[in-house]
Design an enzyme around this catalytic site. Structure first.
Site, PDB file in Angstrom:
ATOM      1  N   LEU A   9      34.749  79.161  47.588  1.00  0.00           N
ATOM      2  CA  LEU A   9      34.036  80.418  47.323  1.00  0.00           C
ATOM      3  C   LEU A   9      33.610  81.127  48.602  1.00  0.00           C
ATOM      4  O   LEU A   9      33.216  80.505  49.576  1.00  0.00           O
ATOM      5  CB  LEU A   9      32.799  80.124  46.465  1.00  0.00           C
ATOM      6  N   HIS A  10      33.701  82.452  48.552  1.00  0.00           N
ATOM      7  CA  HIS A  10      33.280  83.293  49.673  1.00  0.00           C
ATOM      8  C   HIS A  10      32.416  84.430  49.122  1.00  0.00           C
ATOM      9  O   HIS A  10      32.131  84.482  47.912  1.00  0.00           O
ATOM     10  CB  HIS A  10      34.499  83.828  50.440  1.00  0.00           C
ATOM     11  N   HIS A  67      33.421  86.238  45.846  1.00  0.00           N
ATOM     12  CA  HIS A  67      33.045  85.586  44.588  1.00  0.00           C
ATOM     13  C   HIS A  67      31.546  85.768  44.320  1.00  0.00           C
ATOM     14  O   HIS A  67      31.132  86.039  43.188  1.00  0.00           O
ATOM     15  CB  HIS A  67      33.308  84.073  44.669  1.00  0.00           C
ATOM     16  N   VAL A  85      35.354  92.646  48.972  1.00  0.00           N
ATOM     17  CA  VAL A  85      34.379  92.364  50.038  1.00  0.00           C
ATOM     18  C   VAL A  85      35.170  91.999  51.292  1.00  0.00           C
ATOM     19  O   VAL A  85      36.142  91.242  51.217  1.00  0.00           O
ATOM     20  CB  VAL A  85      33.424  91.222  49.624  1.00  0.00           C
TER      21      VAL A  85
END
Ligand code: PAF
Length: 308
Positions: A48-49, A52, A191
């Protein structure tokens, strides 16, 4: 019949209910619906970054509880793709989700999602075979099949997907419409890192040199955006603007740079309606995708708003 029990209580992160079986996930979601709570669902493959987490944040504004899933779905990887080496960072992911206010994390096993004899797939005809689908045959059938299964298990009111995977987002929206799903599909913005590179779990594959070069993908889209702002509507000229930027970066090899109608994803010759500028490029062995959404500021207007 007694309610299904979760066999292995979680120790992954405090305050995060970790659910490993389909039966228990269904039961947990059923209870939330019985209490008239609005379930928001963020399906992921982990690693996850901030992209997310922005979906989780959006879901938290609309829903309670927010449920996330992590499932590296074998059905959406081709035989020569990166299923085995796809980054798996479960402990860190669980901590991020707990901190972001996710209430439950669904972590199904492949053997339960696809037991022996599994034979049913869902495929959105046509669009699944083009663009990403041409380079990655079968990929989208794997995506829509797993997403339909997850939506059926969780039955959320809203499900959140990132706009970076624009074609995936469109296919899921079409599937939800065509199959009359009760879930509303919500798309979140791309993003980006400080230099413009769109966040992606696969960025972790890039060497330092490739990582530096990878920002060219966003710069190429931005160059097309500048042309649109300057009044250019001819797609060949917009593609030339992208190719000029990409050609200056020797580490980048373009797979496709296309401009498509935002609803049909059919190529357009002139930009007049909402459209996606789609770019797929290899940096070394890593394939990156990115896009820019453009739409007239008002119906019939010749001025375009640009979302990059
Ligand atoms: O975008 C992803 O991470 C995956 O394709 C999804 C939607 C979670 C399905 O496996």
């Amino acid at each position: 019949m007694s309610a299904p029990r979760e066999p292995r209580p979680s120790t992954l992160a405090q305050s995060l209910d970790t659910i490993r079986t389909i039966a228990w996930m269904k039961e947990t979601a059923r209870q939330a619906r019985a209490e008239s709570r609005v379930i928001g669902f963020v399906p992921t493959m982990g690693a996850l970054h901030a992209g997310h987490l922005s979906l989780v944040e959006r879901a938290r504004r609309d829903c309670d509880p927010v449920i996330a899933s992590i499932f590296v779905n074998p059905k959406q990887f081709g035989p020569k793709e990166d299923f085995a080496k796809y980054p798996r960072t479960l402990e860190k992911d669980a901590a991020k989700l707990a901190a972001a206010g996710v209430g439950a994390l669904f972590l199904p096993e492949a053997a339960e999602m696809y037991p022996a004899g599994f034979a049913t797939y869902v495929n959105v005809e046509g669009l699944s075979e083009r663009l990403e689908g041409r380079t990655r045959p079968g990929h989208f059938c794997g995506v829509t099949t797993v997403v339909l299964k997850l939506l059926e298990i969780v039955q959320p009111t809203f499900a959140y997907f990132g706009r970076k995977d624009a074609q995936q987002a469109r296919l899921i929206t079409i599937m939800a419409r065509d199959l009359n799903l009760d879930t509303q599909i919500v798309l979140g913005p791309i993003v980006r890192e400080g230099d413009g590179l769109a966040m992606s779990s696969r960025n972790a594959y890039l060497s330092a040199e490739e990582r530096r070069a990878a920002a060219v993908v966003q710069r190429a889209l931005a160059a097309a955006g500048d042309e649109v702002r300057a009044g250019v509507r001819d797609v060949l000229r917009l593609q030339e603007a992208m190719q000029r930027v990409l050609a200056a970066e020797p580490l980048a090899r373009v797979d496709y740079a296309e401009i498509v109608d935002a609803a049909t994803f059919e190529p357009v010759l002139r930009v007049a309606r909402p459209a996606y500028v789609l770019l797929a490029a290899y940096l070394g062995r890593t394939r990156l995708i990115d896009n820019m959404f453009i739409e007239p500021v008002a119906e019939g207007a010749d001025e375009f708003a640009i979302q990059l």
